[in-house]
Design an enzyme around this catalytic site. Sequence first.
Site, PDB file in Angstrom:
ATOM      1  N   GLU A 113       0.812  -1.220   0.000  1.00 22.67           N
ATOM      2  CA  GLU A 113       0.000   0.000   0.000  1.00 22.67           C
ATOM      3  C   GLU A 113       0.846   1.270   0.000  1.00 22.67           C
ATOM      4  O   GLU A 113       0.501   2.255  -0.654  1.00 22.67           O
ATOM      5  CB  GLU A 113      -0.949  -0.007   1.198  1.00 22.67           C
ATOM      6  N   HIS A 132     -11.894  -5.194   7.496  1.00 21.66           N
ATOM      7  CA  HIS A 132     -12.826  -5.096   6.384  1.00 21.66           C
ATOM      8  C   HIS A 132     -14.033  -4.224   6.720  1.00 21.66           C
ATOM      9  O   HIS A 132     -14.969  -4.161   5.921  1.00 21.66           O
ATOM     10  CB  HIS A 132     -13.310  -6.486   5.952  1.00 21.66           C
TER      11      HIS A 132
END
Length: 677
Positions: free
Chosen positions: A407, A478
């Site tokens: 990322e 999530h």
Amino acid sequence: MKKYSIKTTEKEVLRKWFHLMSLGSAIDKKAPDYLLQSLGWSYHAPYAGHDGIQLAIGQVFQRNVDFLFPYYRDMLTAISAGLTAEEILLNGISKATDVASGGRHMSNHFAKPEWNIQNVSSATGNHSSQAVGVARAIKYYGKKAVAISSTGEAATSEGYVYEAINGATTEQLPVIFVIQDNGYGISVPKQVQTANRKVAENFVGIKNIKIIYCNGRDVFDSMNAMTEAREYAIETGCPVIVQANCVRIGSHSNSDKHTLYRDENELKYTKAADPMVKFRRMLLRYGRFTEEELKAIEAEAKKELNEAHRKVIVAPDPDPKTIYDFVIPEPYHPQVYKDGVHHEEGEKKTLVTALNETLLAEFRHNPDTFLWGQDVANKDKGGVFNVTKGMQPEFGAKRIFNAPIAEDYIVATANGMSRFDPKIRIVIEGAQFADYFWPAIEHYIECTHDYWRSNGKFTPNVTIRLASGGYIGGGIYHSQNLEGALSTLPGARIVYPSFADDAAGLLRTSIRSAGPTLFMEPKGLYNAVSAATVVPPDFEVPFGKARIRRAGKDLTIVTYGNTTHLSLEAAEMLANKDGWDVEVIDIRSIIPLDKETIFESVKKTSKVLVVHEDKVMSGFGAELAAIIGTECFRYLDAPIQRVGAAFTPVGFNPILERAILPNKNTIYEAAKTLLEY
């Protein structure tokens, strides 16, 4: 390839080099005096012992062609690349006319963005992946140029340096990674950093990279190594590592005392290895210059330094009134839908369809747009949620492509590619789920700093998309929200739409605007019927403009994202069951914030409930409540109340998720209690 040696190099070239090295050495020795006299330069990392490689980097670098990312010890690199003594001193004592940052960035961080000498972070090695990003643009636009990333050997212990080298070799990009190895990371010796004697050996097994070893104390060996590296990178398009063995003659910096961890024998050796002394001795030994000629050059350098000193001492200091300049650049202003509201009728589209169609439209509109991320470009697949579906088949693998699962590399290369040309616009999926964005935070912070830190000379034009929030049974990693934490960082816009039309309009404005935008997408609403709307072609929503989703007179609910819909449902319950008339404001934009719309509603209703999906504890609702309480206190008839998630992670089992996240009933009960206050 031209070879440099003491015998064959032209005398005028040698004169130039000796002048640059004499000037650099004089400034390097004078820098501590400014601190002693309380004039500035509170951080100075002397470069003595790195003279050969730093001279070579600056000489090989071609201004306005190549891109140079120097690190904090690269004073001679900057001088060799063309910065004047005056420009170096202005940076050192943090004057308003400092070309690197106008006194905003730490001393000893030399830059000149108009020449492509980049303003880089204090986080060591951080700029390596940015160099890879700009090299990506060099390759795409077919330029014969290189990106040069310069670091010390200890920086290679940082994960993002490995990611940069992995990415540059995978994509085969023209980057030169210069490692100036002096054996120490402040006081930490190299053997604590790596098992290899030479850190470049850590990368031997990687394909598509050339490693060149040189003596960074020797001018000629360094010049030959850097010349070879640049020619190889341009000819092959592949990256190069130049490992330059140096010696650190002084302490790490003026806040370090190297006698605490280096013995007398080592200190004696470092002084004997002084590259400046060696170069001067060679010029005399081989009869290239006389003692009188060298003394004249040294006197010329000292005169240049003295003249620069007289100028910078009277140069203006930064004006405290300018602190709010260059925090966030001026955005794109919608041309048709100036308030971000429409009244069109027709077929409704889901939020995910609106995002996808807007991306397609904007990439057709601007050929200098690019998109990458994890799993976003595999034939017709478009990420986990298919937001980028169909983009690679239409625009090709050079504009739409997958990134490694890294990322920080995704964000850093977007920052870097933006440096190539301000016309470039980049959309990245910062992480597959917002929760996974944390490894990228350092590079996100760089994006928020850049415009301010460079005194308005550079801003990364990047839209960072993040699938955010819960209500999908996703659990930890999530289902979390980041906007509350990230809203504390000045320099980026943060938007969080609740409906398809707002998602489309804000995305279009984000892509067309200069500067970074964090684009939070409530993934629980991607395909929700409640979030589907008519989306006019080329719809636009301005930043900092809220939308009143339900008008009312008894209570104001301020909300955004998933909880906009829950708040609307709660408002209908209050109207139908209890006869209360509740106004629901969807702020849409967190930074900047539409205070005016909120304040006007508060003046009308006198009661406020702030609702969001994130935790009540330190969520963005705390800031909303503080702003309203401070600026609208006299209009309030009751304490401001907040509804949000419990102060826990979001659980995976649906029973746990329902217990943690707000719902229409918790909003209803909180609103009813407040209305009855």
